[in-house]
Motif scaffolding. Structure first.
Motif, PDB file in Angstrom:
ATOM      1  N   LEU A   1      14.469   1.400  -2.653  1.00 52.25           N
ATOM      2  CA  LEU A   1      13.113   1.869  -2.960  1.00 52.25           C
ATOM      3  C   LEU A   1      12.123   0.705  -3.009  1.00 52.25           C
ATOM      4  O   LEU A   1      10.933   0.887  -2.719  1.00 52.25           O
ATOM      5  N   LEU A   2      12.605  -0.486  -3.357  1.00 47.94           N
ATOM      6  CA  LEU A   2      11.727  -1.652  -3.395  1.00 47.94           C
ATOM      7  C   LEU A   2      11.504  -2.248  -2.014  1.00 47.94           C
ATOM      8  O   LEU A   2      10.369  -2.575  -1.630  1.00 47.94           O
ATOM      9  N   LEU A   3      12.577  -2.400  -1.250  1.00 49.60           N
ATOM     10  CA  LEU A   3      12.480  -3.101   0.031  1.00 49.60           C
ATOM     11  C   LEU A   3      11.877  -2.246   1.138  1.00 49.60           C
ATOM     12  O   LEU A   3      11.224  -2.783   2.047  1.00 49.60           O
ATOM     13  N   LEU A   4      12.076  -0.936   1.090  1.00 49.19           N
ATOM     14  CA  LEU A   4      11.539  -0.085   2.144  1.00 49.19           C
ATOM     15  C   LEU A   4      10.015  -0.170   2.246  1.00 49.19           C
ATOM     16  O   LEU A   4       9.485  -0.372   3.345  1.00 49.19           O
ATOM     17  N   PRO A   5       9.256  -0.040   1.156  1.00 49.19           N
ATOM     18  CA  PRO A   5       7.799  -0.193   1.297  1.00 49.19           C
ATOM     19  C   PRO A   5       7.382  -1.601   1.674  1.00 49.19           C
ATOM     20  O   PRO A   5       6.350  -1.780   2.335  1.00 49.19           O
ATOM     21  N   LEU A   6       8.157  -2.624   1.281  1.00 45.42           N
ATOM     22  CA  LEU A   6       7.816  -3.982   1.692  1.00 45.42           C
ATOM     23  C   LEU A   6       7.973  -4.146   3.199  1.00 45.42           C
ATOM     24  O   LEU A   6       7.195  -4.858   3.841  1.00 45.42           O
ATOM     25  N   ALA A   7       8.980  -3.477   3.768  1.00 45.81           N
ATOM     26  CA  ALA A   7       9.210  -3.579   5.207  1.00 45.81           C
ATOM     27  C   ALA A   7       8.238  -2.719   6.008  1.00 45.81           C
ATOM     28  O   ALA A   7       7.836  -3.094   7.115  1.00 45.81           O
ATOM     29  N   GLU A   8       7.850  -1.562   5.468  1.00 47.87           N
ATOM     30  CA  GLU A   8       7.049  -0.605   6.223  1.00 47.87           C
ATOM     31  C   GLU A   8       5.604  -0.517   5.743  1.00 47.87           C
ATOM     32  O   GLU A   8       4.804   0.231   6.321  1.00 47.87           O
ATOM     33  N   GLY A   9       5.259  -1.254   4.700  1.00 45.11           N
ATOM     34  CA  GLY A   9       3.933  -1.119   4.101  1.00 45.11           C
ATOM     35  C   GLY A   9       2.791  -1.396   5.053  1.00 45.11           C
ATOM     36  O   GLY A   9       1.734  -0.760   4.976  1.00 45.11           O
TER      37      GLY A   9
ATOM     38  N   GLY B   1       2.614  -0.763   8.225  1.00 49.10           N
ATOM     39  CA  GLY B   1       2.375   0.389   9.093  1.00 49.10           C
ATOM     40  C   GLY B   1       1.929   1.616   8.326  1.00 49.10           C
ATOM     41  O   GLY B   1       1.097   2.397   8.806  1.00 49.10           O
ATOM     42  N   TRP B   2       2.472   1.833   7.127  1.00 47.84           N
ATOM     43  CA  TRP B   2       2.123   3.008   6.333  1.00 47.84           C
ATOM     44  C   TRP B   2       0.787   2.864   5.617  1.00 47.84           C
ATOM     45  O   TRP B   2       0.155   3.858   5.288  1.00 47.84           O
ATOM     46  N   GLY B   3       0.394   1.596   5.339  1.00 43.20           N
ATOM     47  CA  GLY B   3      -0.785   1.353   4.507  1.00 43.20           C
ATOM     48  C   GLY B   3      -0.351   1.039   3.088  1.00 43.20           C
ATOM     49  O   GLY B   3       0.389   1.808   2.472  1.00 43.20           O
ATOM     50  N   TRP B   4      -0.790  -0.117   2.576  1.00 42.14           N
ATOM     51  CA  TRP B   4      -0.300  -0.567   1.275  1.00 42.14           C
ATOM     52  C   TRP B   4      -0.764   0.310   0.116  1.00 42.14           C
ATOM     53  O   TRP B   4      -0.175   0.285  -0.958  1.00 42.14           O
ATOM     54  N   ASP B   5      -1.839   1.075   0.333  1.00 43.10           N
ATOM     55  CA  ASP B   5      -2.296   1.974  -0.727  1.00 43.10           C
ATOM     56  C   ASP B   5      -1.930   3.425  -0.449  1.00 43.10           C
ATOM     57  O   ASP B   5      -2.436   4.341  -1.098  1.00 43.10           O
ATOM     58  N   SER B   6      -1.024   3.642   0.511  1.00 48.54           N
ATOM     59  CA  SER B   6      -0.625   5.003   0.855  1.00 48.54           C
ATOM     60  C   SER B   6       0.262   5.587  -0.238  1.00 48.54           C
ATOM     61  O   SER B   6       0.946   4.858  -0.969  1.00 48.54           O
ATOM     62  N   PRO B   7       0.276   6.929  -0.377  1.00 44.29           N
ATOM     63  CA  PRO B   7       1.134   7.557  -1.403  1.00 44.29           C
ATOM     64  C   PRO B   7       2.613   7.198  -1.240  1.00 44.29           C
ATOM     65  O   PRO B   7       3.332   7.065  -2.234  1.00 44.29           O
ATOM     66  N   ARG B   8       3.086   7.051   0.018  1.00 51.11           N
ATOM     67  CA  ARG B   8       4.502   6.722   0.224  1.00 51.11           C
ATOM     68  C   ARG B   8       4.841   5.365  -0.373  1.00 51.11           C
ATOM     69  O   ARG B   8       5.863   5.207  -1.064  1.00 51.11           O
ATOM     70  N   VAL B   9       3.999   4.366  -0.089  1.00 50.35           N
ATOM     71  CA  VAL B   9       4.278   3.014  -0.588  1.00 50.35           C
ATOM     72  C   VAL B   9       4.200   2.975  -2.105  1.00 50.35           C
ATOM     73  O   VAL B   9       5.096   2.453  -2.785  1.00 50.35           O
TER      74      VAL B   9
END
Length: 487
Positions: free
Chosen positions: A206-214, A216-224
């Motif tokens: 859960l920690l590394l996935l948003p760091l790797a994809e942030g 592309g997803w957007g750092w302020d996106s709900p997923r991140v």
């Protein structure tokens, strides 16, 4: 000392070099994989992301299994898994199968804590510090070697499958070396804490996935945001759970003992520094000066051989020097020296990057600092954990370095893609690269202050035994006789 025991240091050095080489071999060829498999950029990036996430789950488990069942046994199992993954990656043109192969290759991350455990088991105390420093330095050397090999094999017309065939051959060599190591029983008792391993693995994913994809997803996106909040919740539950388990995966003392906490914070910084300088310098030197007003327009091969290789290849010499610094001044002083040198290198690059020699010198300073820091960390950990905790302590530190690498990668990529210079191929502005170097320098200052203020003073070292005394003690111990106490 037997022949098998003498192999401990070269085999440990080789398998750790293999770890970091496998880590960086694939990074520069993600675009080639995307084109060959005809998939989206986001899908191709999972070739890196899947490896990173699997490593976060597997590394602590493998370190603990090595403590329980013997480091050589687990090392052989890891190398077999890496071998099968490398063969699969070399022979497939399917993205799902390639991702399976990269997950299998992620087991290689467990080789570093296993190698440190082997050294602790096989080497006499007077050789241990220098040996651990040399092995740790191979992390930096292997990372640079991976980039250089990629540049050589991926010249115009190169096929990325060659990289995986090379990984196959390198893994076979490591498997032969590990087979020749002495077989020792596990140093720990109990069982693997499966529930704790599951919670830790989930929290790290859960920690590394948003760091790797942030990016592309957007750092302020709900997923991140949601994944980062979830990581905090799950990792908190992991800490609370470990306090109630009879044989925890990570002891409560290891989570709260100040020297170990500082060592993991230092590992985080060193991982950030290594990947930040790799990526930022690569971007800087490959930028065409006619378009951007800075850079050198270097090819991937020139970037690897001219600008990055001096800093990484020097690890062969700076790793033993780091070991001497640890032996002479202690792990604390060596870490402060490493952070200070990294800060100097980043500051140099922020101000001076208009000439080739300036970039090479700045990158060399940062890479040397990383090598010194890696030399100090195992010595610091081993001084504060029991032999039965060697594997898991170094596994947790490996995770801290991996998180730092992810943070460094995410930060540099984010900076390079913000407000680019307009054109057919968007290019970062020079000020954005300078910002990366300034942030690196500021983090280095923070790391130096943290280590200097929070790491307790090392105990006064005891006089070291001579080689003759150590060998005599080994003979007496093997014969079941009392070993004399020497002051």
């Amino acid at each position: 000392m037997s022949f098998r025991t003498r192999l401990a240091l070269p085999v440990a050095s080789y398998v750790v070099l293999l770890v970091s080489a496998l880590q960086t071999l694939v990074v520069p060829v993600v675009a080639d994989i995307q084109a060959d498999l005809d998939v989206t950029t986001s899908a191709a990036s999972w070739v890196v992301t899947a490896n990173l996430l699997a490593a976060a789950v597997l590394t602590p488990m493998l370190g603990r299994l090595g403590d329980l069942y013997g480091r050589r046994t687990v090392m052989l199992g890891v190398l077999v898994a890496v071998l099968l993954g490398s063969v699969l990656a070399a022979t497939t043109s399917s993205l799902p199968l390639l991702l399976v192969a990269r997950v299998a290759q992620a087991a290689s991350f467990g080789l570093f804590p296993l190698a440190i455990g082997v050294l602790r088991e096989e080497l006499p105390p007077h050789r241990l510090t220098g040996a651990m420093a040399l092995v740790s330095g191979m992390l930096s050397v292997g990372a640079g070697l991976g980039l250089v090999i990629t540049g050589l094999l991926m010249r115009p017309g190169g096929d990325y499958h060659r990289l995986f065939w090379l990984a196959t051959a390198l893994t076979v060599i490591g498997l032969i070396g590990a087979w020749l190591l002495p077989a020792r029983p596990g140093a720990a008792t109990g069982t693997l804490d499966w529930a704790g391993a599951g919670l830790l693995g989930l929290g790290l994913m859960l920690l590394l996935l948003p760091l790797a994809e942030g990016n592309g997803w957007g750092w302020d996106s709900p997923r991140v945001v949601g994944l980062l909040v979830g990581a905090v919740v799950v990792l908190t539950l992991f800490v609370l759970f470990e306090r109630r388990v009879t044989h925890p995966l990570v002891s409560t003392r290891m989570l709260s003992h100040r020297p170990i906490v500082v060592a993991n914070a230092a590992g985080l910084f060193l991982g950030f520094s290594m990947f930040a300088v790799f990526l930022a310098v690569s971007t800087l030197v490959q930028t065409p000066p006619a378009v951007a007003g800075y850079g050198f327009g270097a090819s991937v091969l020139a970037t690897s051989l001219i600008y990055l290789l001096p800093g990484t290849a020097s690890g062969v010499f700076t790793a033993p020097l780091g070991g001497r610094l640890v032996a002479r001044f202690g792990a604390k002083a060596t870490l402060v020296i490493a952070a200070t040198l990294a800060g100097s290198g980043f500051a140099w690059l922020a101000v001076l990057h208009a000439a080739t020699w300036e970039v090479i010198l700045g990158a060399l300073a940062v890479n040397t600092a990383v090598t010194f820091g890696y030399a100090a960390l195992p010595a610091l950990l081993i001084a504060h954990v029991e032999p039965a905790e060697t594997g898991i302590a170094n596994s947790v530190n490996s995770i801290a370095r991996s998180v730092g690498m992810s943070l460094g990668t995410a930060f540099v990529v984010t900076m390079m893609t913000r407000n680019p210079i307009p054109g057919p191929v968007p290019l970062p502005r020079e000020a954005q690269l300078v910002t990366v170097f300034v942030v690196g320098a500021a983090l280095a200052v923070a790391a130096a202050v943290t280590v200097a203020r929070l790491l307790p003073r090392a105990p006064q070292p005891q006089p070291q035994l001579t080689v003759a005394e150590v060998e005599a003690d080994e003979v007496l111990g093997a014969a079941g006789l009392e070993v004399p106490v020497r002051r």
